[in-house]
Design a protein around this motif. Structure first.
Motif, PDB file in Angstrom:
ATOM      1  N   LYS A  32      20.442  42.086  -0.343  1.00 43.79           N
ATOM      2  CA  LYS A  32      20.124  43.439  -0.791  1.00 43.79           C
ATOM      3  C   LYS A  32      18.619  43.669  -0.755  1.00 43.79           C
ATOM      4  N   SER A  33      17.869  42.688  -1.215  1.00 43.18           N
ATOM      5  CA  SER A  33      16.409  42.807  -1.176  1.00 43.18           C
ATOM      6  C   SER A  33      15.910  42.966   0.251  1.00 43.18           C
ATOM      7  N   LEU A  34      16.474  42.189   1.161  1.00 47.71           N
ATOM      8  CA  LEU A  34      16.071  42.301   2.564  1.00 47.71           C
ATOM      9  C   LEU A  34      16.462  43.657   3.143  1.00 47.71           C
ATOM     10  N   ALA A  35      17.635  44.147   2.777  1.00 50.10           N
ATOM     11  CA  ALA A  35      18.047  45.469   3.256  1.00 50.10           C
ATOM     12  C   ALA A  35      17.062  46.537   2.804  1.00 50.10           C
ATOM     13  N   MET A  36      16.658  46.476   1.548  1.00 54.38           N
ATOM     14  CA  MET A  36      15.699  47.460   1.032  1.00 54.38           C
ATOM     15  C   MET A  36      14.342  47.328   1.717  1.00 54.38           C
ATOM     16  N   THR A  37      13.889  46.105   1.881  1.00 54.01           N
ATOM     17  CA  THR A  37      12.601  45.879   2.557  1.00 54.01           C
ATOM     18  C   THR A  37      12.648  46.412   3.979  1.00 54.01           C
ATOM     19  N   ASN A  38      13.722  46.108   4.678  1.00 54.50           N
ATOM     20  CA  ASN A  38      13.823  46.560   6.066  1.00 54.50           C
ATOM     21  C   ASN A  38      14.004  48.066   6.164  1.00 54.50           C
ATOM     22  N   LEU A  39      14.618  48.675   5.179  1.00 55.61           N
ATOM     23  CA  LEU A  39      14.715  50.135   5.155  1.00 55.61           C
ATOM     24  C   LEU A  39      13.324  50.749   4.989  1.00 55.61           C
ATOM     25  N   GLU A  40      12.511  50.152   4.110  1.00 55.36           N
ATOM     26  CA  GLU A  40      11.127  50.618   3.957  1.00 55.36           C
ATOM     27  C   GLU A  40      10.373  50.472   5.272  1.00 55.36           C
ATOM     28  N   GLN A  41      10.571  49.355   5.945  1.00 52.23           N
ATOM     29  CA  GLN A  41       9.916  49.150   7.238  1.00 52.23           C
ATOM     30  C   GLN A  41      10.399  50.162   8.263  1.00 52.23           C
ATOM     31  N   THR A  42      11.675  50.489   8.215  1.00 49.67           N
ATOM     32  CA  THR A  42      12.219  51.487   9.140  1.00 49.67           C
ATOM     33  C   THR A  42      11.519  52.827   8.966  1.00 49.67           C
ATOM     34  N   VAL A  43      11.336  53.238   7.719  1.00 49.24           N
ATOM     35  CA  VAL A  43      10.645  54.504   7.450  1.00 49.24           C
ATOM     36  C   VAL A  43       9.213  54.430   7.958  1.00 49.24           C
ATOM     37  N   PHE A  44       8.541  53.321   7.665  1.00 49.34           N
ATOM     38  CA  PHE A  44       7.161  53.166   8.116  1.00 49.34           C
ATOM     39  C   PHE A  44       7.071  53.294   9.631  1.00 49.34           C
ATOM     40  N   TRP A  45       7.900  52.555  10.335  1.00 49.94           N
ATOM     41  CA  TRP A  45       7.804  52.546  11.802  1.00 49.94           C
ATOM     42  C   TRP A  45       8.267  53.862  12.405  1.00 49.94           C
ATOM     43  N   ALA A  46       9.256  54.505  11.806  1.00 51.77           N
ATOM     44  CA  ALA A  46       9.672  55.814  12.311  1.00 51.77           C
ATOM     45  C   ALA A  46       8.538  56.826  12.159  1.00 51.77           C
ATOM     46  N   ASN A  47       7.898  56.832  10.995  1.00 50.76           N
ATOM     47  CA  ASN A  47       6.774  57.747  10.783  1.00 50.76           C
ATOM     48  C   ASN A  47       5.598  57.391  11.671  1.00 50.76           C
ATOM     49  N   ALA A  48       5.357  56.099  11.887  1.00 54.08           N
ATOM     50  CA  ALA A  48       4.292  55.693  12.821  1.00 54.08           C
ATOM     51  C   ALA A  48       4.601  56.188  14.234  1.00 54.08           C
ATOM     52  N   GLY A  49       5.875  56.117  14.606  1.00 60.20           N
ATOM     53  CA  GLY A  49       6.259  56.610  15.931  1.00 60.20           C
ATOM     54  C   GLY A  49       5.972  58.089  16.093  1.00 60.20           C
ATOM     55  N   VAL A  50       6.202  58.850  15.044  1.00 59.19           N
ATOM     56  CA  VAL A  50       5.886  60.287  15.082  1.00 59.19           C
ATOM     57  C   VAL A  50       4.371  60.470  15.179  1.00 59.19           C
ATOM     58  N   ALA A  51       3.634  59.755  14.340  1.00 59.45           N
ATOM     59  CA  ALA A  51       2.177  59.938  14.291  1.00 59.45           C
ATOM     60  C   ALA A  51       1.488  59.503  15.579  1.00 59.45           C
ATOM     61  N   ARG A  52       1.937  58.403  16.140  1.00 61.65           N
ATOM     62  CA  ARG A  52       1.255  57.829  17.299  1.00 61.65           C
ATOM     63  C   ARG A  52       1.617  58.505  18.609  1.00 61.65           C
ATOM     64  N   ASN A  53       2.724  59.194  18.628  1.00 57.24           N
ATOM     65  CA  ASN A  53       3.178  59.768  19.887  1.00 57.24           C
ATOM     66  C   ASN A  53       3.286  61.269  19.793  1.00 57.24           C
TER      67      ASN A  53
END
Length: 67
Positions: free
Chosen positions: A46-67
């Motif tokens: 569960k902890s890993l799922a939450m951590t990876n969900l946070e990472q997903t949001v970070f990388w999705a937003n980075a994808g928007v910002a960078r491109n």
């Protein structure tokens, strides 16, 4: 000079419409976070799922910002 490195490590000021998109991504992820919190037993997984969900949001937003 490597253009990708230059782009990845610079500040990306929000463009019109991007803040709303960031918020939409965060809201959908928050819905999933609550589902995981409610349905998945407290565990390393569960902890890993939450951590990876946070990472997903970070990388999705980075994808928007960078491109």
């Amino acid at each position: 000079m490597n253009p990708q490195i230059e782009n990845n490590f610079k500040y990306h000021a929000p463009q019109p419409g991007q803040p709303e998109l960031y918020q939409e991504i965060r809201e959908k992820a928050k819905e999933l976070a609550y589902l995981i919190d409610e349905k998945v037993p407290n565990s390393r997984e569960k902890s890993l799922a939450m951590t990876n969900l946070e990472q997903t949001v970070f990388w999705a937003n980075a994808g928007v910002a960078r491109n």
